[in-house]
Scaffold this motif. Structure first.
Motif, PDB file in Angstrom:
ATOM      1  N   GLY A 112       0.806  -1.220   0.000  1.00 14.51           N
ATOM      2  CA  GLY A 112       0.000   0.000   0.000  1.00 14.51           C
ATOM      3  C   GLY A 112       0.832   1.259   0.000  1.00 14.51           C
ATOM      4  O   GLY A 112       0.351   2.332  -0.360  1.00 14.51           O
ATOM      5  N   TYR A 113       2.090   1.142   0.415  1.00 16.14           N
ATOM      6  CA  TYR A 113       2.966   2.299   0.492  1.00 16.14           C
ATOM      7  C   TYR A 113       4.154   2.203  -0.469  1.00 16.14           C
ATOM      8  O   TYR A 113       4.766   3.218  -0.787  1.00 16.14           O
ATOM      9  N   ALA A 114       4.504   0.999  -0.877  1.00 16.40           N
ATOM     10  CA  ALA A 114       5.718   0.810  -1.677  1.00 16.40           C
ATOM     11  C   ALA A 114       5.449  -0.180  -2.802  1.00 16.40           C
ATOM     12  O   ALA A 114       6.144  -1.188  -2.950  1.00 16.40           O
ATOM     13  N   ALA A 115       4.428   0.112  -3.589  1.00 14.28           N
ATOM     14  CA  ALA A 115       3.995  -0.825  -4.631  1.00 14.28           C
ATOM     15  C   ALA A 115       5.093  -1.112  -5.647  1.00 14.28           C
ATOM     16  O   ALA A 115       5.086  -2.157  -6.305  1.00 14.28           O
ATOM     17  N   ALA A 173      10.804  -1.278   4.293  1.00 11.61           N
ATOM     18  CA  ALA A 173       9.904  -0.487   5.132  1.00 11.61           C
ATOM     19  C   ALA A 173      10.617   0.691   5.785  1.00 11.61           C
ATOM     20  O   ALA A 173      10.002   1.731   6.055  1.00 11.61           O
ATOM     21  N   GLU A 174      11.906   0.537   6.050  1.00  9.78           N
ATOM     22  CA  GLU A 174      12.669   1.624   6.669  1.00  9.78           C
ATOM     23  C   GLU A 174      12.672   2.884   5.804  1.00  9.78           C
ATOM     24  O   GLU A 174      12.873   3.987   6.305  1.00  9.78           O
ATOM     25  N   LEU A 206       4.618   4.293   6.242  1.00  9.68           N
ATOM     26  CA  LEU A 206       4.411   2.865   6.483  1.00  9.68           C
ATOM     27  C   LEU A 206       4.859   2.493   7.883  1.00  9.68           C
ATOM     28  O   LEU A 206       4.157   1.778   8.610  1.00  9.68           O
ATOM     29  N   ARG A 207       6.010   3.008   8.291  1.00  4.34           N
ATOM     30  CA  ARG A 207       6.546   2.656   9.603  1.00  4.34           C
ATOM     31  C   ARG A 207       5.676   3.179  10.742  1.00  4.34           C
ATOM     32  O   ARG A 207       5.696   2.639  11.840  1.00  4.34           O
ATOM     33  N   VAL A 210      11.905  -2.416  13.323  1.00  3.64           N
ATOM     34  CA  VAL A 210      11.602  -1.225  12.557  1.00  3.64           C
ATOM     35  C   VAL A 210      11.393  -0.107  13.551  1.00  3.64           C
ATOM     36  O   VAL A 210      10.568  -0.218  14.450  1.00  3.64           O
ATOM     37  N   HIS A 211      12.141   0.984  13.423  1.00  2.00           N
ATOM     38  CA  HIS A 211      12.109   2.060  14.406  1.00  2.00           C
ATOM     39  C   HIS A 211      11.027   3.070  14.037  1.00  2.00           C
ATOM     40  O   HIS A 211      10.883   3.449  12.882  1.00  2.00           O
TER      41      HIS A 211
END
Length: 212
Positions: free
Chosen positions: A59-62, A106-107, A112-113, A183-184
């Protein structure tokens, strides 16, 4: 007559020892099988989480299609089943490596994070990994005990007579891929779009607060 009695006494002792040894081997084998079933439950939980996690990241990084394809293939191989613990460990290692690359992606996406759905899925996956690790230790301890018994003399005489075989260990080859990467989160980051965390998607049926 005395000699006959001595022989009978020896035979009785041997028979009692053989029965006790056989029953002990059966008990250890059952413990190994039960421990593996517990791991299998957690592995299925892990495999069920992966599609929801992939869809959330999509959804964020297609555009990260290659990473998604790697995770999907690794998940399919791990969920295939029908293999022994040693081979299952190899497929799980491959899945862990693919998930590591997914979390690395994701980073690069702050929204997204900061997504609540992504955080919940990551927490559930981390908890599942912890349960798998605990189950692995319990399973391997029972495997070690069974294998030692099978290989030791004189129990190996009974083990060979009744076709008891060594059990396989369930081990990750690379300790670095056992844990889910962290994941921070940054407090100031805005939450991601609701469409990506919609409960009607693939991740909607997952409750990260369900009982272990």
């Amino acid at each position: 007559m005395l000699a006959v009695l001595v022989v009978l006494a020896v035979l009785v002792v041997v028979a009692v020892w053989a029965v006790a040894t056989y029953n002990g081997l059966v008990r250890l084998r059952n413990l190994v099988q039960e421990a593996w079933r517990q791991i299998d439950v957690e592995l299925h939980r892990r495999h069920a989480l992966v599609p929801a996690l992939v869809e959330t990241v999509k959804g964020y990084a297609a555009q990260e299609r290659e990473v998604f394809d790697d995770v999907t293939r690794a998940r399919a191989a791990a969920a295939g089943g029908g293999v022994g613990p040693a081979q299952q460990a190899e497929t799980e290692n491959a899945l862990s490596g693919a998930l590591s690359r997914l979390f690395a992606v994701a980073e690069n996406y702050p929204q997204l994070r900061s997504s609540e759905n992504f955080a919940d899925l990551q927490a559930e996956l981390t908890n599942t990994e912890d349960r798998i690790a605990a189950g692995r230790r319990f399973y391997n301890a029972n495997v070690r005990q069974l294998n030692t018994r099978i290989e030791s003399f004189p129990p190996n005489v009974v083990a060979n007579a009744f076709s008891f075989s060594r059990a396989e260990y369930f081990e990750a080859n690379d300790p670095a891929v056992r844990a889910v990467p962290s994941v921070h989160f940054t407090a100031g980051e805005a939450p991601g779009p609701a469409a990506a965390v919609d409960g009607g998607g693939q991740g909607g049926g997952l409750d990260p607060r369900r009982d272990a």
